[in-house]
Motif scaffolding. Sequence first.
Motif, mmCIF file in Angstrom:
data_model
loop_
_atom_site.group_PDB
_atom_site.id
_atom_site.type_symbol
_atom_site.label_atom_id
_atom_site.label_comp_id
_atom_site.label_asym_id
_atom_site.label_seq_id
_atom_site.Cartn_x
_atom_site.Cartn_y
_atom_site.Cartn_z
ATOM 1 N N ARG A 51 8.340 9.256 -4.542
ATOM 2 C CA ARG A 51 8.539 8.806 -3.168
ATOM 3 C C ARG A 51 7.642 9.619 -2.247
ATOM 4 N NH1 ARG A 51 12.210 5.696 -1.295
ATOM 5 N NH2 ARG A 51 13.582 5.954 -3.089
ATOM 6 N N VAL A 52 7.004 8.952 -1.297
ATOM 7 C CA VAL A 52 6.201 9.641 -0.290
ATOM 8 C C VAL A 52 7.158 10.123 0.795
ATOM 9 C CG1 VAL A 52 4.349 9.428 1.401
ATOM 10 C CG2 VAL A 52 4.191 8.204 -0.784
ATOM 11 N N VAL A 53 7.230 11.422 0.986
ATOM 12 C CA VAL A 53 8.145 12.004 1.962
ATOM 13 C C VAL A 53 7.493 12.060 3.336
ATOM 14 C CG1 VAL A 53 9.453 14.080 2.570
ATOM 15 C CG2 VAL A 53 9.300 13.345 0.172
ATOM 16 N N GLU A 54 6.254 12.550 3.357
ATOM 17 C CA GLU A 54 5.573 12.721 4.637
ATOM 18 C C GLU A 54 4.068 12.724 4.413
ATOM 19 O OE1 GLU A 54 5.864 15.671 8.516
ATOM 20 O OE2 GLU A 54 7.057 16.092 6.740
ATOM 21 N N ALA A 58 -4.686 12.078 8.838
ATOM 22 C CA ALA A 58 -5.910 11.909 8.047
ATOM 23 C C ALA A 58 -5.647 11.078 6.800
ATOM 24 C CB ALA A 58 -6.493 13.279 7.679
ATOM 25 N N TYR A 59 -4.495 11.250 6.192
ATOM 26 C CA TYR A 59 -4.106 10.462 5.023
ATOM 27 C C TYR A 59 -4.001 8.985 5.400
ATOM 28 C CZ TYR A 59 -1.278 8.978 0.983
ATOM 29 O OH TYR A 59 -0.809 8.338 -0.131
ATOM 30 N N LEU A 60 -3.328 8.715 6.500
ATOM 31 C CA LEU A 60 -3.160 7.333 6.945
ATOM 32 C C LEU A 60 -4.506 6.679 7.222
ATOM 33 C CD1 LEU A 60 -0.138 7.879 9.353
ATOM 34 C CD2 LEU A 60 -0.079 6.903 7.035
ATOM 35 N N GLU A 61 -5.390 7.399 7.889
ATOM 36 C CA GLU A 61 -6.718 6.870 8.202
ATOM 37 C C GLU A 61 -7.530 6.633 6.939
ATOM 38 O OE1 GLU A 61 -10.700 8.365 10.518
ATOM 39 O OE2 GLU A 61 -8.764 8.915 11.383
ATOM 40 N N MET A 62 -7.444 7.572 5.994
ATOM 41 C CA MET A 62 -8.210 7.481 4.753
ATOM 42 C C MET A 62 -7.841 6.225 3.957
ATOM 43 S SD MET A 62 -8.510 10.444 1.857
ATOM 44 C CE MET A 62 -9.046 11.629 3.072
ATOM 45 N N PHE A 63 -6.553 5.895 3.940
ATOM 46 C CA PHE A 63 -6.093 4.763 3.142
ATOM 47 C C PHE A 63 -5.832 3.509 3.963
ATOM 48 C CE2 PHE A 63 -5.076 8.453 0.502
ATOM 49 C CZ PHE A 63 -5.743 8.079 -0.655
ATOM 50 N N ALA A 68 4.699 3.758 8.820
ATOM 51 C CA ALA A 68 5.822 2.914 8.386
ATOM 52 C C ALA A 68 5.563 2.301 7.006
ATOM 53 C CB ALA A 68 6.071 1.802 9.405
ATOM 54 N N GLU A 69 4.300 2.097 6.649
ATOM 55 C CA GLU A 69 3.972 1.510 5.352
ATOM 56 C C GLU A 69 4.125 2.501 4.199
ATOM 57 O OE1 GLU A 69 0.559 -1.753 5.679
ATOM 58 O OE2 GLU A 69 0.019 0.128 6.714
ATOM 59 N N VAL A 70 4.087 3.803 4.480
ATOM 60 C CA VAL A 70 4.111 4.769 3.382
ATOM 61 C C VAL A 70 5.272 5.758 3.414
ATOM 62 C CG1 VAL A 70 1.631 4.633 2.925
ATOM 63 C CG2 VAL A 70 2.462 6.302 4.547
ATOM 64 N N ILE A 78 4.049 0.939 -2.421
ATOM 65 C CA ILE A 78 2.790 1.103 -1.694
ATOM 66 C C ILE A 78 1.635 0.527 -2.501
ATOM 67 C CG2 ILE A 78 1.187 2.791 -0.735
ATOM 68 C CD1 ILE A 78 3.699 4.647 -0.407
ATOM 69 N N ALA A 79 1.647 0.764 -3.820
ATOM 70 C CA ALA A 79 0.545 0.313 -4.683
ATOM 71 C C ALA A 79 0.527 -1.203 -4.853
ATOM 72 C CB ALA A 79 0.621 0.999 -6.041
#
Length: 173
Positions: A51-54, A58-63, A68-70, A78-79
């Motif tokens: 589970r993605v906790v936080e 930069a992570y959000l921008e990269m992907f 809310a999606e992650v 997510i995958a």
Amino acid sequence: SDIRYQAAERTAHAALTESAARFRSLFDHMVEGAALHKMVRDGFGRGINYRVVEVNDAYLEMFGRSRAEVAGRLATEIAGGEGPPHLAEYDGVAATRKPLRFATHHEATDRDLEISVAPWGDDGFATIVTDVTARKRAERQLQESEQRFRGTLDHMMEGCQLIGTDWRYLYVN
């Protein structure tokens, strides 16, 4: 005695608050993508998901995702139907408490990534993701250019040699 205990408690609380603020600032302002995860295990203790906790911005921008999606979601959600990415590597870090670093290509965004994984909390792990796409492309372009250069020299009718500053031959066709 009570006064000393209360003063020590306030000092400890202030130190903890300051430490948390430093961590939060570092996490939020990193250039690299950072995420905290918790393993999901089956009844036999095997890692089956995480589970993605936080995540940081930069992570959000990269992907190309929103928080809310992650945040709070399982890796399989997510995958999108695939198994959890890099489950074996992440489970190994969470179980052994030994950090790991590996390179991968993220197909959905066509990015080359280096991922550092470290144990975090109880049965969790943290990932630091560095986008190395530009460097990898430059390396490929340099390699292709060198191959073209050598191909040209190898097929010349004239003899050609490259000599280094120490007078050693670097290349002879």
